[in-house]
Motif scaffolding. Sequence first.
Motif, PDB file in Angstrom:
ATOM      1  N   LEU A 213       0.849  -1.181   0.000  1.00  0.00           N
ATOM      2  CA  LEU A 213       0.000   0.000   0.000  1.00  0.00           C
ATOM      3  C   LEU A 213       0.894   1.244   0.000  1.00  0.00           C
ATOM      4  O   LEU A 213       2.110   1.156  -0.182  1.00  0.00           O
ATOM      5  N   ARG A 214       0.304   2.393   0.225  1.00  0.00           N
ATOM      6  CA  ARG A 214       1.086   3.620   0.262  1.00  0.00           C
ATOM      7  C   ARG A 214       1.895   3.749   1.546  1.00  0.00           C
ATOM      8  O   ARG A 214       1.571   3.142   2.563  1.00  0.00           O
ATOM      9  N   HIS A 215       2.964   4.565   1.464  1.00  0.00           N
ATOM     10  CA  HIS A 215       3.769   4.935   2.630  1.00  0.00           C
ATOM     11  C   HIS A 215       4.342   3.699   3.334  1.00  0.00           C
ATOM     12  O   HIS A 215       4.288   3.573   4.560  1.00  0.00           O
ATOM     13  N   ARG A 216       4.867   2.745   2.569  1.00  0.00           N
ATOM     14  CA  ARG A 216       5.511   1.529   3.072  1.00  0.00           C
ATOM     15  C   ARG A 216       4.551   0.596   3.805  1.00  0.00           C
ATOM     16  O   ARG A 216       4.977  -0.387   4.419  1.00  0.00           O
ATOM     17  N   LEU A 217       3.260   0.866   3.774  1.00  0.00           N
ATOM     18  CA  LEU A 217       2.289  -0.011   4.414  1.00  0.00           C
ATOM     19  C   LEU A 217       2.043  -1.248   3.551  1.00  0.00           C
ATOM     20  O   LEU A 217       2.128  -1.197   2.322  1.00  0.00           O
ATOM     21  N   ARG A 218       1.720  -2.350   4.220  1.00  0.00           N
ATOM     22  CA  ARG A 218       1.405  -3.584   3.525  1.00  0.00           C
ATOM     23  C   ARG A 218       0.184  -4.237   4.174  1.00  0.00           C
ATOM     24  O   ARG A 218       0.005  -4.176   5.395  1.00  0.00           O
ATOM     25  N   LEU A 219      -0.635  -4.854   3.336  1.00  0.00           N
ATOM     26  CA  LEU A 219      -1.798  -5.607   3.799  1.00  0.00           C
ATOM     27  C   LEU A 219      -1.466  -7.095   3.702  1.00  0.00           C
ATOM     28  O   LEU A 219      -1.003  -7.571   2.663  1.00  0.00           O
ATOM     29  N   THR A 275     -11.593 -39.080  15.043  1.00  0.00           N
ATOM     30  CA  THR A 275     -11.737 -38.062  14.004  1.00  0.00           C
ATOM     31  C   THR A 275     -11.029 -36.773  14.394  1.00  0.00           C
ATOM     32  O   THR A 275     -11.269 -36.223  15.470  1.00  0.00           O
ATOM     33  N   LEU A 276     -10.124 -36.308  13.516  1.00  0.00           N
ATOM     34  CA  LEU A 276      -9.554 -34.973  13.653  1.00  0.00           C
ATOM     35  C   LEU A 276     -10.410 -34.029  12.814  1.00  0.00           C
ATOM     36  O   LEU A 276     -10.612 -34.256  11.623  1.00  0.00           O
ATOM     37  N   PRO A 277     -10.940 -32.965  13.400  1.00  0.00           N
ATOM     38  CA  PRO A 277     -11.979 -32.180  12.736  1.00  0.00           C
ATOM     39  C   PRO A 277     -11.463 -31.318  11.592  1.00  0.00           C
ATOM     40  O   PRO A 277     -10.281 -30.978  11.503  1.00  0.00           O
ATOM     41  N   THR A 278     -12.394 -30.942  10.723  1.00  0.00           N
ATOM     42  CA  THR A 278     -12.134 -29.911   9.715  1.00  0.00           C
ATOM     43  C   THR A 278     -11.828 -28.591  10.412  1.00  0.00           C
ATOM     44  O   THR A 278     -12.472 -28.234  11.400  1.00  0.00           O
ATOM     45  N   GLN A 279     -10.842 -27.861   9.896  1.00  0.00           N
ATOM     46  CA  GLN A 279     -10.453 -26.595  10.525  1.00  0.00           C
ATOM     47  C   GLN A 279     -10.170 -25.549   9.460  1.00  0.00           C
ATOM     48  O   GLN A 279      -9.571 -25.842   8.427  1.00  0.00           O
ATOM     49  N   ILE A 280     -10.610 -24.312   9.726  1.00  0.00           N
ATOM     50  CA  ILE A 280     -10.377 -23.183   8.820  1.00  0.00           C
ATOM     51  C   ILE A 280      -9.799 -22.024   9.632  1.00  0.00           C
ATOM     52  O   ILE A 280     -10.345 -21.654  10.683  1.00  0.00           O
ATOM     53  N   GLU A 281      -8.685 -21.469   9.163  1.00  0.00           N
ATOM     54  CA  GLU A 281      -8.056 -20.312   9.803  1.00  0.00           C
ATOM     55  C   GLU A 281      -8.044 -19.153   8.812  1.00  0.00           C
ATOM     56  O   GLU A 281      -7.574 -19.307   7.689  1.00  0.00           O
ATOM     57  N   VAL A 282      -8.550 -18.011   9.247  1.00  0.00           N
ATOM     58  CA  VAL A 282      -8.583 -16.814   8.404  1.00  0.00           C
ATOM     59  C   VAL A 282      -7.915 -15.678   9.159  1.00  0.00           C
ATOM     60  O   VAL A 282      -8.261 -15.400  10.316  1.00  0.00           O
ATOM     61  N   GLY A 283      -6.938 -15.026   8.525  1.00  0.00           N
ATOM     62  CA  GLY A 283      -6.229 -13.941   9.187  1.00  0.00           C
ATOM     63  C   GLY A 283      -6.079 -12.726   8.292  1.00  0.00           C
ATOM     64  O   GLY A 283      -5.978 -12.843   7.065  1.00  0.00           O
ATOM     65  N   LEU A 284      -6.085 -11.541   8.905  1.00  0.00           N
ATOM     66  CA  LEU A 284      -5.927 -10.284   8.174  1.00  0.00           C
ATOM     67  C   LEU A 284      -5.100  -9.332   9.025  1.00  0.00           C
ATOM     68  O   LEU A 284      -5.320  -9.220  10.234  1.00  0.00           O
ATOM     69  N   GLY A 285      -4.132  -8.656   8.402  1.00  0.00           N
ATOM     70  CA  GLY A 285      -3.293  -7.739   9.152  1.00  0.00           C
ATOM     71  C   GLY A 285      -2.768  -6.612   8.286  1.00  0.00           C
ATOM     72  O   GLY A 285      -2.850  -6.655   7.054  1.00  0.00           O
ATOM     73  N   ILE A 286      -2.235  -5.598   8.946  1.00  0.00           N
ATOM     74  CA  ILE A 286      -1.661  -4.452   8.247  1.00  0.00           C
ATOM     75  C   ILE A 286      -0.414  -4.016   9.013  1.00  0.00           C
ATOM     76  O   ILE A 286      -0.322  -4.182  10.231  1.00  0.00           O
ATOM     77  N   GLY A 287       0.564  -3.476   8.286  1.00  0.00           N
ATOM     78  CA  GLY A 287       1.765  -3.032   8.951  1.00  0.00           C
ATOM     79  C   GLY A 287       2.701  -2.280   8.031  1.00  0.00           C
ATOM     80  O   GLY A 287       2.511  -2.249   6.807  1.00  0.00           O
ATOM     81  N   GLU A 288       3.706  -1.680   8.632  1.00  0.00           N
ATOM     82  CA  GLU A 288       4.756  -1.010   7.886  1.00  0.00           C
ATOM     83  C   GLU A 288       5.972  -1.929   7.864  1.00  0.00           C
ATOM     84  O   GLU A 288       6.406  -2.416   8.909  1.00  0.00           O
ATOM     85  N   HIS A 289       6.509  -2.167   6.702  1.00  0.00           N
ATOM     86  CA  HIS A 289       7.569  -3.147   6.526  1.00  0.00           C
ATOM     87  C   HIS A 289       8.741  -2.874   7.472  1.00  0.00           C
ATOM     88  O   HIS A 289       9.259  -1.768   7.543  1.00  0.00           O
ATOM     89  N   GLN A 290       9.131  -3.927   8.243  1.00  0.00           N
ATOM     90  CA  GLN A 290      10.250  -3.880   9.177  1.00  0.00           C
ATOM     91  C   GLN A 290      10.084  -2.801  10.256  1.00  0.00           C
ATOM     92  O   GLN A 290      11.056  -2.347  10.856  1.00  0.00           O
TER      93      GLN A 290
END
Length: 424
Positions: A213-219, A275-290
């Motif tokens: 994204l702008r200004h070194r930001l990343r999604l 039985t080992l169950p079905t699993q779904i992981e969803v993640g979202l984040g934002i940050g400035e690189h390093q």
Amino acid sequence: MNRKLNTLIIALLTGTLAAVAQQTTESPYSFYGVGERNFGGIAEESAMGGIGTYADSTRVNMQNPAALSGLKYTAFSAGLTMQRKNVATSNMDFTTRTSALNYFTLGFPITEKLGVAFGLVPYSTVGYKMKSTVNRNVQQYEGKGNVNQFFASGGYKLYDGLRIGASFKYHFGSIEMTDILQLYNVEFFTQESSKQTLKGASVNFGLYYELPLRHRLRLYSSLVYTPESKLSSDNERSVQMLSYVNGGNSGTQLSVRSIQQIDLGAKGIKETKLTLPTQIEVGLGIGEHQKWFTGLEYTYANTKSFSNPFLSTTNVSYKDSYQIALGGFWVPNYNSFTSYWHRVTYRLGLRYENTGVVLNGQSLNDFGTSFGVSLPVRGFSNLTGVLEIGKRGTLNSGLVKENYINFKIGFTLNDKWFQKTKYQ
């Protein structure tokens, strides 16, 4: 390179033998399911509430295989946990201390677009000792064992920002349980011993997308899907008659007087499936690189489908489970030459989990907060310390409340392999 490779492989195999043999928990709740589930990520992720949404080029992401395509350096990682836990009921409490090796993993890039990793991580652990006295009759329960998980993963970069990956996982281990009944004014004890030897394979698939994204930001976004799988259980059970005998100089000792093996084949439970169950992981984040990062992750698992035909319990049921985790990190100045502490990564996380286990009509929940620092050590290598404080369970409905403090240490060693040298 060969010397370094041999050293890491020896360390990995040595750690594997130690991890297979260890008992890593003391919790009455580990009786249920296949034991107490262990966190399946590295120390840096544990410090951020357990989220695996962020990935970089120097660490193995064990939660999302797609992130391995971003590896630029060979990374050998290992970690351990020391736990102090207070276990309380409505009329008593006690404190336990355990320590355990958490994970060993080795990852490296094959090409600019392909990265792979393999390693060992405990999947679940059983460890409990309980005793009850009713009308002077004493009943004791004890369980121990674990299920380990060997994994081999790969990630591939389709194009800038979008990556895919998959993991193959092999589960193996055993769980032993002992129940002893001592009736008042009766000379002999009755002991029932059960053992499950477990094995089975599973897979999961990952997507990872990173958008500048702008200004070194990343999604950052992450998706991991684990389909339902089965563990095969080879079961044994026996009943022993015990009594105290005079052991001479050793004093009075408890001795086995007779043993009767139970024919589980006639009951149809010699070999069963878990039985080992079905699993779904969803993640979202934002940050400035390093510089900084914050993310949110949601995990859902179809745990209501779990069953263990070998063990019959009347006060437990299962429902779908979920976990919500929030975490992030901050680096004051990644390239600072004047201050070491400006190059340190500071981490923070929160986690809430509904485990899906329902006891006496009461849901079993787990809440934790975590803090951590990652200390740079000679180049890209680092040492991470994590403090996690949490609680699980409740005193309602005759259950057990656990307050725990975990101190975790993880390290990552980085190097560049498979490079052609310009001069010999």
